[in-house]
Write an enzyme that holds these catalytic residues in place. Structure first.
Site, PDB file in Angstrom:
ATOM      1  N   ASN A  93       0.830  -1.211   0.000  1.00 50.86           N
ATOM      2  CA  ASN A  93       0.000   0.000   0.000  1.00 50.86           C
ATOM      3  C   ASN A  93       0.856   1.249   0.000  1.00 50.86           C
ATOM      4  OD1 ASN A  93      -2.462  -1.351   0.260  1.00 50.86           O
ATOM      5  ND2 ASN A  93      -2.377  -1.321   2.497  1.00 50.86           N
ATOM      6  N   GLY A 132       1.542  -1.243   4.061  1.00 52.34           N
ATOM      7  CA  GLY A 132       0.772  -2.466   3.852  1.00 52.34           C
ATOM      8  C   GLY A 132       1.413  -3.554   4.688  1.00 52.34           C
ATOM      9  N   ALA A 154       2.932  -0.933  12.899  1.00 55.56           N
ATOM     10  CA  ALA A 154       3.843  -1.994  12.438  1.00 55.56           C
ATOM     11  C   ALA A 154       4.451  -2.826  13.568  1.00 55.56           C
ATOM     12  CB  ALA A 154       4.952  -1.447  11.537  1.00 55.56           C
ATOM     13  N   ALA A 155       3.992  -2.615  14.814  1.00 55.68           N
ATOM     14  CA  ALA A 155       4.501  -3.463  15.913  1.00 55.68           C
ATOM     15  C   ALA A 155       4.170  -4.932  15.624  1.00 55.68           C
ATOM     16  CB  ALA A 155       3.905  -3.033  17.249  1.00 55.68           C
ATOM     17  N   GLY A 156       2.909  -5.179  15.257  1.00 60.71           N
ATOM     18  CA  GLY A 156       2.507  -6.547  14.961  1.00 60.71           C
ATOM     19  C   GLY A 156       3.243  -7.105  13.752  1.00 60.71           C
ATOM     20  N   ASP A 157       3.477  -6.257  12.751  1.00 61.70           N
ATOM     21  CA  ASP A 157       4.190  -6.717  11.547  1.00 61.70           C
ATOM     22  C   ASP A 157       5.632  -7.082  11.884  1.00 61.70           C
ATOM     23  OD1 ASP A 157       1.952  -6.327   9.958  1.00 61.70           O
ATOM     24  OD2 ASP A 157       2.474  -4.245   9.528  1.00 61.70           O
ATOM     25  N   GLU A 185      -4.839  -8.914   4.026  1.00 63.85           N
ATOM     26  CA  GLU A 185      -5.141  -7.715   3.236  1.00 63.85           C
ATOM     27  C   GLU A 185      -5.203  -8.042   1.742  1.00 63.85           C
ATOM     28  OE1 GLU A 185      -3.675  -3.978   6.011  1.00 63.85           O
ATOM     29  OE2 GLU A 185      -2.340  -4.620   4.404  1.00 63.85           O
TER      30      GLU A 185
END
Ligand code: ADP
Length: 321
Positions: free
Chosen positions: A30, A58, A267-270, A160
């Protein structure tokens, strides 16, 4: 399906990567348009933003770059539009060392995320655009994508892109498959159960479980995981409360978050998911990998932005003794 048949990025941009990937990410690309706000507007209201930032993002791109910054050889499977945003994203991925042979150029515009950033949390609206092309047939019909998925030691997926891509991944992958079921969508059990590891946050866990409310206590989280009857391992991320590893057999292990002054949790989870993959590739067990992931994700929360906030391996402080 409207993506062009094969490849996509201009040959000049795409370096020849010959070694098979350690990590392949099948997911979204994204352009993030982040507006800094001091509150979320009410329905029908107009407010002024205090700042604007455009950057590639993204969940797919974030996780792929996160793994590359930790030192992994990474291939990206996804799609962008034939537009400035798409070219900016692809250029960035190449600069990060990713194999972009399976990033196609779509007839749809590049996916866009409008982020209302009310520090440190975000409220996000996404227009999938080209990401909508990345379905089962998209993966199956591209030799480079099939190879990237089949050859990788770990394949990382999110939600996504169309869920058909997940079906293709679980059919083709020979390595460990990790599903971060984000954003929260009900993933059909027959697709979900073919992954080796699930990494939901507590809201995504509730969606998978068909529950109306996210679980509160650790005991509630573990009970909800057990209720999924998922045949693999589950790691539930709990924000500043850390995570809990719930193995397919054996007792759950809570993993504390690393205490930091978080300024932006985007973006912590990413970064957690990518570092979990990296930890498994280092030969750690899931709890060891989750401890490493907590350290990496903590650094991410101390920095502004999404891709910009992802640390290199040597920027992650040593574990406290
Ligand atoms: P998501 O961004 O997908 O909702 P979480 O918010 O659960 O994911 O965060 C993922 C991981 O990032 C957590 O398990 C934790 O290790 C780390 N993390 C998130 N927020 C913080 C924080 N405020 N301080 C330290 N670590 C954090």
């Amino acid at each position: 399906m409207s993506a062009r048949p094969e490849g996509g990025v201009t040959p000049a941009l795409a370096p020849q990567v010959t070694a098979p990937p350690e990590v392949t990410v099948v997911g979204s690309l994204n352009m993030d348009i982040r507006l800094t706000v001091d509150r979320i507007p009410r329905s029908g209201e107009t407010i002024s933003a205090a700042g604007l930032k455009r950057s590639p993002g993204g969940k797919g791109a974030n996780q792929a770059v996160a793994a590359a910054r930790l030192g992994r050889r990474v291939a990206m499977v996804g799609a962008v539009g034939d537009d400035d945003a798409g070219r900016a994203i692809t250029t960035r991925l190449v600069a990060e060392g990713l194999d972009v042979a399976s990033v196609a150029i779509s007839e749809q515009p590049t996916g866009t995320a409008v982020i209302l950033w009310e520090q440190p949390e975000s409220t996000i609206v996404i227009e999938a655009g080209a990401n909508g092309d990345v379905d089962e047939q998209f993966v199956d019909s591209r030799d480079a994508a099939v190879r990237a998925v089949a050859d990788a030691q770990v394949v990382l997926c999110q939600c996504e892109t169309p869920l058909g891509a997940l079906a293709a991944v679980t059919r083709l992958a020979t390595g460990t498959t990790i599903l971060n079921p984000a954003p929260a969508v009900p993933v059909p059990t027959e697709i979900r159960d073919r992954f080796d590891v699930l990494v939901p946050n507590r809201f995504e866990l509730a969606t998978l479980a068909g529950a109306n409310e996210a679980p509160g206590s650790l005991a509630d989280v573990v009970a909800m995981v057990r209720g999924l009857a998922f045949p693999g391992d589950v790691v539930v991320t709990l924000g500043a409360d850390g995570s809990v590893v719930v193995p397919r057999d054996g007792l759950p292990t809570p993993v504390p978050a690393v205490r930091v002054d978080a300024i932006d949790t985007t973006a912590a989870g990413d970064s957690f998911c990518a570092a979990l993959a990296d930890g498994l590739l280092r030969g750690e067990d899931l709890v060891g990998a989750a401890r490493w992931a907590a350290r990496v994700a903590a650094v991410t929360t101390t920095r502004d932005g999404a891709i910009e906030s992802l640390p290199l391996a040597d920027e992650v402080p040593a574990a406290p003794q």
